[in-house]
Design an enzyme around this catalytic site. Structure first.
Site, PDB file in Angstrom:
ATOM      1  N   HIS A 200       0.799  -1.227   0.000  1.00  0.00           N
ATOM      2  CA  HIS A 200       0.000   0.000   0.000  1.00  0.00           C
ATOM      3  C   HIS A 200       0.829   1.272   0.000  1.00  0.00           C
ATOM      4  O   HIS A 200       0.280   2.366  -0.089  1.00  0.00           O
ATOM      5  CB  HIS A 200      -0.940   0.018   1.212  1.00  0.00           C
TER       6      HIS A 200
HETATM    7  C1  UD1 Z   1      -2.287   5.026   5.926  1.00  0.00           C
HETATM    8  C2  UD1 Z   1      -1.034   5.599   6.627  1.00  0.00           C
HETATM    9  C3  UD1 Z   1       0.062   4.555   6.604  1.00  0.00           C
HETATM   10  C4  UD1 Z   1      -0.420   3.225   7.175  1.00  0.00           C
HETATM   11  C5  UD1 Z   1      -1.667   2.784   6.429  1.00  0.00           C
HETATM   12  C6  UD1 Z   1      -2.208   1.486   6.967  1.00  0.00           C
HETATM   13  C7  UD1 Z   1      -0.672   8.039   6.434  1.00  0.00           C
HETATM   14  C8  UD1 Z   1       0.104   9.080   5.761  1.00  0.00           C
HETATM   15  N1  UD1 Z   1      -0.548   6.778   5.921  1.00  0.00           N
HETATM   16  O1  UD1 Z   1      -1.945   4.795   4.564  1.00  0.00           O
HETATM   17  O2  UD1 Z   1       1.138   5.012   7.393  1.00  0.00           O
HETATM   18  O3  UD1 Z   1       0.602   2.262   7.023  1.00  0.00           O
HETATM   19  O4  UD1 Z   1      -2.659   3.812   6.550  1.00  0.00           O
HETATM   20  O5  UD1 Z   1      -3.202   0.953   6.134  1.00  0.00           O
HETATM   21  O6  UD1 Z   1      -1.388   8.326   7.368  1.00  0.00           O
HETATM   22  N2  UD1 Z   1      -9.008   4.242   1.068  1.00  0.00           N
HETATM   23  C9  UD1 Z   1     -10.262   3.699   0.920  1.00  0.00           C
HETATM   24  N3  UD1 Z   1     -10.936   3.304   2.047  1.00  0.00           N
HETATM   25  C10 UD1 Z   1     -10.406   3.409   3.296  1.00  0.00           C
HETATM   26  C11 UD1 Z   1      -9.141   3.974   3.426  1.00  0.00           C
HETATM   27  C12 UD1 Z   1      -8.445   4.379   2.323  1.00  0.00           C
HETATM   28  O7  UD1 Z   1     -10.773   3.563  -0.182  1.00  0.00           O
HETATM   29  O8  UD1 Z   1     -11.070   3.014   4.261  1.00  0.00           O
HETATM   30  C13 UD1 Z   1      -8.239   4.626  -0.145  1.00  0.00           C
HETATM   31  C14 UD1 Z   1      -8.526   6.026  -0.634  1.00  0.00           C
HETATM   32  O9  UD1 Z   1      -8.404   6.016  -2.013  1.00  0.00           O
HETATM   33  C15 UD1 Z   1      -7.385   6.814  -0.042  1.00  0.00           C
HETATM   34  C16 UD1 Z   1      -6.256   5.826  -0.127  1.00  0.00           C
HETATM   35  O10 UD1 Z   1      -6.867   4.576   0.158  1.00  0.00           O
HETATM   36  O11 UD1 Z   1      -7.160   7.993  -0.748  1.00  0.00           O
HETATM   37  C17 UD1 Z   1      -5.150   6.073   0.835  1.00  0.00           C
HETATM   38  O12 UD1 Z   1      -5.639   6.186   2.171  1.00  0.00           O
HETATM   39  P1  UD1 Z   1      -4.838   7.040   3.271  1.00  0.00           P
HETATM   40  O13 UD1 Z   1      -5.537   6.962   4.553  1.00  0.00           O
HETATM   41  O14 UD1 Z   1      -4.518   8.382   2.717  1.00  0.00           O
HETATM   42  O15 UD1 Z   1      -3.441   6.308   3.367  1.00  0.00           O
HETATM   43  P2  UD1 Z   1      -3.072   4.761   3.443  1.00  0.00           P
HETATM   44  O16 UD1 Z   1      -2.416   4.397   2.153  1.00  0.00           O
HETATM   45  O17 UD1 Z   1      -4.224   3.940   3.889  1.00  0.00           O
END
Ligand code: UD1
Length: 351
Positions: A200
Protein backbone atom coordinates in the site's frame (compact mmCIF):
# COMPACT_ATOMS: atom_id res chain seq x y z
CA UNK A 1 -18.89 6.29 42.29
CA UNK A 2 -15.21 7.02 41.66
CA UNK A 3 -14.71 9.59 38.93
CA UNK A 4 -11.64 8.72 36.89
CA UNK A 5 -9.45 11.18 35.06
CA UNK A 6 -9.93 11.23 31.31
CA UNK A 7 -7.33 10.20 28.73
CA UNK A 8 -8.20 11.03 25.13
CA UNK A 9 -6.94 8.73 22.38
CA UNK A 10 -6.87 9.42 18.64
CA UNK A 11 -7.18 6.48 16.26
CA UNK A 12 -7.97 6.51 12.56
CA UNK A 13 -6.12 3.97 10.46
CA UNK A 14 -6.22 0.19 10.42
CA UNK A 15 -2.95 -0.50 12.32
CA UNK A 16 -4.04 1.91 15.06
CA UNK A 17 -7.15 -0.10 15.84
CA UNK A 18 -4.93 -3.14 16.33
CA UNK A 19 -2.53 -1.25 18.62
CA UNK A 20 -5.36 0.37 20.54
CA UNK A 21 -7.10 -2.90 21.53
CA UNK A 22 -4.68 -3.97 24.31
CA UNK A 23 -3.91 -0.40 25.36
CA UNK A 24 -7.57 0.52 25.80
CA UNK A 25 -8.08 -2.57 27.92
CA UNK A 26 -5.15 -1.66 30.18
CA UNK A 27 -5.89 2.07 30.39
CA UNK A 28 -9.51 1.54 31.43
CA UNK A 29 -8.35 0.26 34.82
CA UNK A 30 -7.04 3.71 35.69
CA UNK A 31 -8.78 6.21 33.41
CA UNK A 32 -11.93 7.04 31.55
CA UNK A 33 -10.83 6.56 27.93
CA UNK A 34 -12.28 9.01 25.42
CA UNK A 35 -11.56 7.67 21.95
CA UNK A 36 -11.71 9.81 18.83
CA UNK A 37 -11.87 7.99 15.46
CA UNK A 38 -10.85 10.40 12.71
CA UNK A 39 -12.32 8.25 9.93
CA UNK A 40 -9.04 8.21 7.96
CA UNK A 41 -9.94 4.60 7.24
CA UNK A 42 -13.68 4.20 6.75
CA UNK A 43 -14.43 1.12 4.62
CA UNK A 44 -16.01 -1.57 6.81
CA UNK A 45 -13.14 -3.93 5.96
CA UNK A 46 -10.60 -1.29 6.99
CA UNK A 47 -12.32 -0.20 10.19
CA UNK A 48 -15.53 -1.76 11.66
CA UNK A 49 -14.30 -5.33 11.39
CA UNK A 50 -11.35 -4.55 13.70
CA UNK A 51 -13.58 -3.02 16.36
CA UNK A 52 -15.84 -6.07 16.32
CA UNK A 53 -13.09 -8.64 16.36
CA UNK A 54 -10.89 -6.99 18.96
CA UNK A 55 -13.78 -5.93 21.19
CA UNK A 56 -12.82 -2.26 21.09
CA UNK A 57 -15.39 0.13 22.57
CA UNK A 58 -17.30 2.23 20.05
CA UNK A 59 -15.44 5.56 19.84
CA UNK A 60 -17.15 8.45 21.61
CA UNK A 61 -16.35 10.63 18.59
CA UNK A 62 -16.53 9.58 14.92
CA UNK A 63 -15.15 12.39 12.79
CA UNK A 64 -15.76 10.72 9.39
CA UNK A 65 -13.05 12.77 7.72
CA UNK A 66 -12.19 10.22 5.02
CA UNK A 67 -9.63 10.55 2.23
CA UNK A 68 -8.22 13.91 1.08
CA UNK A 69 -4.85 15.37 0.14
CA UNK A 70 -2.61 14.90 3.17
CA UNK A 71 -2.51 18.58 4.14
CA UNK A 72 -6.24 19.01 3.98
CA UNK A 73 -6.92 15.70 5.72
CA UNK A 74 -4.58 16.60 8.59
CA UNK A 75 -6.00 20.13 8.82
CA UNK A 76 -9.63 19.03 9.12
CA UNK A 77 -8.66 16.49 11.77
CA UNK A 78 -6.69 19.10 13.69
CA UNK A 79 -9.62 21.50 13.81
CA UNK A 80 -12.13 18.88 14.97
CA UNK A 81 -9.84 17.24 17.53
CA UNK A 82 -9.07 20.63 19.07
CA UNK A 83 -12.78 21.29 19.65
CA UNK A 84 -13.23 17.91 21.34
CA UNK A 85 -10.19 18.34 23.58
CA UNK A 86 -11.45 21.75 24.67
CA UNK A 87 -14.80 20.37 25.70
CA UNK A 88 -13.59 17.08 27.26
CA UNK A 89 -10.56 18.47 29.13
CA UNK A 90 -8.60 15.19 29.38
CA UNK A 91 -5.36 15.04 31.40
CA UNK A 92 -3.44 13.94 28.30
CA UNK A 93 -3.84 12.77 24.71
CA UNK A 94 -2.44 9.46 23.51
CA UNK A 95 -1.55 8.73 19.87
CA UNK A 96 -0.10 5.71 18.07
CA UNK A 97 2.44 5.35 15.30
CA UNK A 98 2.89 7.68 12.39
CA UNK A 99 -0.23 8.32 10.35
CA UNK A 100 -1.84 11.65 9.54
CA UNK A 101 -4.28 10.97 12.39
CA UNK A 102 -1.30 10.68 14.78
CA UNK A 103 0.13 14.03 13.72
CA UNK A 104 -3.22 15.81 13.82
CA UNK A 105 -3.85 14.57 17.37
CA UNK A 106 -0.36 15.49 18.55
CA UNK A 107 -0.59 19.00 17.10
CA UNK A 108 -4.07 19.66 18.44
CA UNK A 109 -3.08 18.67 21.98
CA UNK A 110 0.27 20.45 22.02
CA UNK A 111 -1.31 23.71 20.89
CA UNK A 112 -3.63 23.46 23.90
CA UNK A 113 -0.63 22.68 26.16
CA UNK A 114 -2.06 19.26 26.79
CA UNK A 115 0.55 16.52 27.30
CA UNK A 116 0.99 14.20 24.32
CA UNK A 117 1.73 10.51 24.89
CA UNK A 118 3.29 8.76 21.89
CA UNK A 119 3.07 5.01 21.64
CA UNK A 120 5.56 3.55 19.11
CA UNK A 121 7.93 6.47 19.51
CA UNK A 122 11.46 6.72 18.10
CA UNK A 123 11.09 4.83 14.84
CA UNK A 124 12.99 6.27 11.90
CA UNK A 125 13.34 5.23 8.28
CA UNK A 126 15.61 8.24 7.58
CA UNK A 127 13.57 8.73 4.43
CA UNK A 128 11.83 12.08 4.63
CA UNK A 129 9.90 11.52 1.41
CA UNK A 130 7.67 9.17 3.42
CA UNK A 131 4.73 11.04 4.97
CA UNK A 132 5.04 8.73 8.00
CA UNK A 133 8.62 9.86 8.69
CA UNK A 134 7.52 13.49 9.00
CA UNK A 135 4.52 12.49 11.12
CA UNK A 136 6.59 10.54 13.64
CA UNK A 137 9.47 13.02 13.91
CA UNK A 138 7.05 15.87 14.64
CA UNK A 139 4.99 13.78 17.05
CA UNK A 140 8.07 12.65 18.99
CA UNK A 141 9.24 16.25 19.31
CA UNK A 142 5.99 17.53 20.81
CA UNK A 143 5.38 14.45 22.99
CA UNK A 144 5.87 14.62 26.73
CA UNK A 145 5.82 10.89 27.35
CA UNK A 146 7.29 8.49 24.81
CA UNK A 147 6.90 4.73 24.67
CA UNK A 148 9.49 3.14 22.39
CA UNK A 149 9.21 -0.46 21.21
CA UNK A 150 12.95 -1.24 20.97
CA UNK A 151 16.48 -0.21 21.93
CA UNK A 152 17.04 1.12 18.41
CA UNK A 153 14.07 3.45 18.86
CA UNK A 154 15.45 4.71 22.17
CA UNK A 155 18.80 5.42 20.46
CA UNK A 156 17.09 7.28 17.64
CA UNK A 157 15.33 9.52 20.16
CA UNK A 158 18.51 10.14 22.08
CA UNK A 159 20.26 11.17 18.82
CA UNK A 160 17.60 13.88 18.53
CA UNK A 161 18.10 14.89 22.18
CA UNK A 162 14.83 13.36 23.35
CA UNK A 163 15.74 11.61 26.60
CA UNK A 164 13.21 12.70 29.19
CA UNK A 165 10.19 10.47 29.91
CA UNK A 166 11.27 7.88 27.35
CA UNK A 167 10.48 4.22 28.15
CA UNK A 168 11.26 1.02 26.29
CA UNK A 169 8.15 -1.06 27.02
CA UNK A 170 8.30 -3.37 23.99
CA UNK A 171 5.85 -3.32 21.14
CA UNK A 172 2.09 -3.17 21.72
CA UNK A 173 1.60 -5.16 18.50
CA UNK A 174 3.16 -8.07 20.34
CA UNK A 175 0.34 -7.75 22.92
CA UNK A 176 -2.24 -7.58 20.11
CA UNK A 177 -0.81 -10.66 18.48
CA UNK A 178 -1.06 -12.59 21.72
CA UNK A 179 -4.71 -11.53 22.02
CA UNK A 180 -5.34 -12.69 18.46
CA UNK A 181 -3.66 -16.06 19.00
CA UNK A 182 -5.68 -16.53 22.17
CA UNK A 183 -9.09 -15.63 20.73
CA UNK A 184 -8.74 -16.79 17.16
CA UNK A 185 -9.58 -20.45 16.90
CA UNK A 186 -10.30 -20.45 13.19
CA UNK A 187 -7.53 -21.49 10.82
CA UNK A 188 -7.61 -20.53 7.16
CA UNK A 189 -8.22 -23.75 5.32
CA UNK A 190 -5.33 -23.62 2.88
CA UNK A 191 -3.73 -26.89 2.01
CA UNK A 192 -1.58 -25.84 -0.92
CA UNK A 193 1.54 -23.80 -0.16
CA UNK A 194 1.28 -20.09 -0.94
CA UNK A 195 3.06 -16.78 -0.46
CA UNK A 196 1.23 -13.84 1.09
CA UNK A 197 1.58 -10.32 -0.28
CA UNK A 198 0.37 -6.89 0.87
CA UNK A 199 1.20 -3.51 -0.73
CA UNK A 200 0.00 0.00 0.00
CA UNK A 201 2.98 2.40 0.19
CA UNK A 202 2.69 5.23 -2.37
CA UNK A 203 6.15 4.46 -3.84
CA UNK A 204 5.00 0.93 -4.72
CA UNK A 205 1.46 1.73 -5.81
CA UNK A 206 1.20 5.25 -7.23
CA UNK A 207 3.51 4.61 -10.19
CA UNK A 208 1.51 2.09 -12.21
CA UNK A 209 4.61 0.89 -14.10
CA UNK A 210 6.26 -0.10 -10.83
CA UNK A 211 3.09 -1.70 -9.48
CA UNK A 212 2.80 -3.83 -12.65
CA UNK A 213 6.51 -4.78 -12.40
CA UNK A 214 5.93 -6.04 -8.86
CA UNK A 215 2.82 -7.98 -9.86
CA UNK A 216 4.61 -9.47 -12.90
CA UNK A 217 7.37 -10.70 -10.62
CA UNK A 218 4.88 -12.22 -8.15
CA UNK A 219 3.16 -13.85 -11.11
CA UNK A 220 6.40 -15.75 -11.76
CA UNK A 221 6.72 -17.05 -8.18
CA UNK A 222 6.95 -20.82 -7.69
CA UNK A 223 3.88 -20.86 -5.45
CA UNK A 224 0.55 -19.11 -5.72
CA UNK A 225 0.45 -15.60 -4.19
CA UNK A 226 -2.51 -14.55 -2.03
CA UNK A 227 -2.89 -10.78 -2.14
CA UNK A 228 -5.43 -8.98 0.11
CA UNK A 229 -5.62 -5.66 -1.70
CA UNK A 230 -5.65 -2.33 0.16
CA UNK A 231 -8.30 0.01 -1.34
CA UNK A 232 -5.60 2.49 -2.36
CA UNK A 233 -3.88 -0.20 -4.49
CA UNK A 234 -7.18 -1.40 -5.99
CA UNK A 235 -8.20 2.17 -6.93
CA UNK A 236 -4.91 2.64 -8.78
CA UNK A 237 -5.26 -0.62 -10.71
CA UNK A 238 -8.84 0.28 -11.67
CA UNK A 239 -7.96 3.85 -12.63
CA UNK A 240 -5.32 2.54 -15.01
CA UNK A 241 -7.56 -0.13 -16.48
CA UNK A 242 -5.32 -2.98 -15.28
CA UNK A 243 -7.27 -6.23 -15.07
CA UNK A 244 -6.27 -8.41 -12.13
CA UNK A 245 -7.13 -11.50 -14.23
CA UNK A 246 -3.95 -11.06 -16.27
CA UNK A 247 -1.89 -12.18 -13.23
CA UNK A 248 -2.92 -15.83 -13.14
CA UNK A 249 -0.62 -16.82 -10.28
CA UNK A 250 -2.03 -14.15 -7.96
CA UNK A 251 -5.27 -14.53 -6.02
CA UNK A 252 -6.54 -10.98 -5.43
CA UNK A 253 -8.84 -10.82 -2.40
CA UNK A 254 -10.49 -7.98 -0.45
CA UNK A 255 -8.79 -6.60 2.67
CA UNK A 256 -9.12 -9.18 5.44
CA UNK A 257 -9.73 -8.89 9.18
CA UNK A 258 -6.90 -8.91 11.71
CA UNK A 259 -7.48 -12.51 12.75
CA UNK A 260 -7.64 -13.68 9.14
CA UNK A 261 -4.43 -11.88 8.29
CA UNK A 262 -2.69 -13.51 11.23
CA UNK A 263 -3.97 -16.88 9.98
CA UNK A 264 -2.82 -16.13 6.46
CA UNK A 265 0.63 -15.20 7.78
CA UNK A 266 0.89 -18.28 9.97
CA UNK A 267 0.19 -20.59 7.05
CA UNK A 268 2.22 -18.78 4.36
CA UNK A 269 5.59 -20.06 3.11
CA UNK A 270 6.89 -16.51 2.87
CA UNK A 271 5.48 -12.99 3.23
CA UNK A 272 6.10 -10.16 0.77
CA UNK A 273 5.02 -6.74 2.00
CA UNK A 274 5.69 -3.03 2.37
CA UNK A 275 3.78 -2.75 5.65
CA UNK A 276 5.58 -1.92 8.89
CA UNK A 277 3.34 -3.99 11.14
CA UNK A 278 3.47 -7.10 8.97
CA UNK A 279 7.30 -7.14 9.02
CA UNK A 280 7.11 -7.44 12.81
CA UNK A 281 4.22 -9.90 12.84
CA UNK A 282 6.10 -12.09 10.35
CA UNK A 283 9.08 -12.11 12.69
CA UNK A 284 6.96 -12.85 15.76
CA UNK A 285 5.32 -15.72 13.86
CA UNK A 286 8.74 -16.99 12.68
CA UNK A 287 7.97 -16.40 9.02
CA UNK A 288 10.44 -15.19 6.46
CA UNK A 289 9.61 -11.78 5.06
CA UNK A 290 10.64 -9.79 1.99
CA UNK A 291 10.05 -6.06 2.34
CA UNK A 292 9.64 -4.11 -0.89
CA UNK A 293 11.31 -0.95 0.36
CA UNK A 294 14.78 0.60 0.39
CA UNK A 295 14.82 0.91 4.17
CA UNK A 296 12.89 -0.17 7.25
CA UNK A 297 12.25 1.25 10.71
CA UNK A 298 12.25 -2.32 12.06
CA UNK A 299 15.95 -2.95 11.46
CA UNK A 300 16.13 -5.76 14.06
CA UNK A 301 14.12 -8.01 11.73
CA UNK A 302 16.83 -7.81 9.04
CA UNK A 303 19.30 -9.86 11.07
CA UNK A 304 20.02 -13.40 9.88
CA UNK A 305 17.80 -13.26 6.83
CA UNK A 306 14.39 -13.21 8.53
CA UNK A 307 13.53 -10.03 6.64
CA UNK A 308 15.21 -8.80 3.44
CA UNK A 309 14.82 -5.45 1.72
CA UNK A 310 14.28 -5.52 -2.04
CA UNK A 311 13.42 -2.53 -4.17
CA UNK A 312 14.95 -2.19 -7.65
CA UNK A 313 16.14 -5.77 -8.21
CA UNK A 314 12.70 -7.34 -7.91
CA UNK A 315 13.83 -10.57 -9.59
CA UNK A 316 15.92 -11.27 -6.45
CA UNK A 317 12.80 -12.23 -4.52
CA UNK A 318 12.86 -15.76 -5.93
CA UNK A 319 16.34 -16.58 -4.60
CA UNK A 320 15.51 -14.98 -1.25
CA UNK A 321 12.37 -17.09 -0.94
CA UNK A 322 14.58 -20.19 -1.33
CA UNK A 323 17.16 -19.20 1.31
CA UNK A 324 16.93 -20.49 4.90
CA UNK A 325 16.97 -17.83 7.66
CA UNK A 326 19.49 -18.09 10.52
CA UNK A 327 19.26 -17.61 14.28
CA UNK A 328 15.90 -16.49 15.70
CA UNK A 329 15.67 -14.18 18.70
CA UNK A 330 12.72 -14.85 21.02
CA UNK A 331 10.83 -11.84 22.42
CA UNK A 332 12.66 -9.41 20.15
CA UNK A 333 9.79 -6.95 20.54
CA UNK A 334 8.93 -7.60 24.16
CA UNK A 335 6.92 -9.97 26.27
CA UNK A 336 3.39 -8.97 25.31
CA UNK A 337 2.99 -6.79 28.42
CA UNK A 338 3.66 -3.43 26.75
CA UNK A 339 0.10 -2.14 27.19
CA UNK A 340 0.06 -2.89 30.91
CA UNK A 341 3.43 -1.17 31.38
CA UNK A 342 2.17 1.85 29.45
CA UNK A 343 -0.98 2.09 31.57
CA UNK A 344 0.97 1.89 34.83
CA UNK A 345 3.41 4.63 33.83
CA UNK A 346 0.59 6.85 32.56
CA UNK A 347 -1.21 6.24 35.85
CA UNK A 348 1.85 7.27 37.90
CA UNK A 349 2.36 10.43 35.89
CA UNK A 350 -1.18 11.62 35.35
CA UNK A 351 -3.26 10.42 38.29
C1 UD1 B 1 -2.29 5.03 5.93
C2 UD1 B 1 -1.03 5.60 6.63
C3 UD1 B 1 0.06 4.55 6.60
C4 UD1 B 1 -0.42 3.23 7.18
C5 UD1 B 1 -1.67 2.78 6.43
C6 UD1 B 1 -2.21 1.49 6.97
C7 UD1 B 1 -0.67 8.04 6.43
C8 UD1 B 1 0.10 9.08 5.76
N1 UD1 B 1 -0.55 6.78 5.92
O1 UD1 B 1 -1.95 4.79 4.56
O2 UD1 B 1 1.14 5.01 7.39
O3 UD1 B 1 0.60 2.26 7.02
O4 UD1 B 1 -2.66 3.81 6.55
O5 UD1 B 1 -3.20 0.95 6.13
O6 UD1 B 1 -1.39 8.33 7.37
N2 UD1 B 1 -9.01 4.24 1.07
C9 UD1 B 1 -10.26 3.70 0.92
N3 UD1 B 1 -10.94 3.30 2.05
C10 UD1 B 1 -10.41 3.41 3.30
C11 UD1 B 1 -9.14 3.97 3.43
C12 UD1 B 1 -8.45 4.38 2.32
O7 UD1 B 1 -10.77 3.56 -0.18
O8 UD1 B 1 -11.07 3.01 4.26
C13 UD1 B 1 -8.24 4.63 -0.15
C14 UD1 B 1 -8.53 6.03 -0.63
O9 UD1 B 1 -8.40 6.02 -2.01
C15 UD1 B 1 -7.39 6.81 -0.04
C16 UD1 B 1 -6.26 5.83 -0.13
O10 UD1 B 1 -6.87 4.58 0.16
O11 UD1 B 1 -7.16 7.99 -0.75
C17 UD1 B 1 -5.15 6.07 0.83
O12 UD1 B 1 -5.64 6.19 2.17
P1 UD1 B 1 -4.84 7.04 3.27
O13 UD1 B 1 -5.54 6.96 4.55
O14 UD1 B 1 -4.52 8.38 2.72
O15 UD1 B 1 -3.44 6.31 3.37
P2 UD1 B 1 -3.07 4.76 3.44
O16 UD1 B 1 -2.42 4.40 2.15
O17 UD1 B 1 -4.22 3.94 3.89
Amino acid sequence: MIIKNKIAVVIGARPQFIKHAPVELALRKYFEVISIHTGQHYDAKMSDIFFNQLNIATPQYMLNIGSHMHGRQTAIMLEKIEEILQSEMPVALLVYGDTNSTLAGALAASKLNLPVIHVEAGLRSFNKTMPEEINRILTDHVAELLFAPSVVAIDNLSNENIMKNVYNVGDVMCDSLQLALKYNRKQVNKIEPYFLCTLHRPYNTDDITRLIRILDELNRAIEKVIFPVHPRTMHILEKNGVKTSRFINIEFIEPVSYFDLIDLQQNAQCIITDSGGIQKEAYMLKKKCITLRTETEWVETLKDGWNTLVFDELEEIHAIIDAEPGEYIEKLYGDGQAAEKIAQIVDELFN
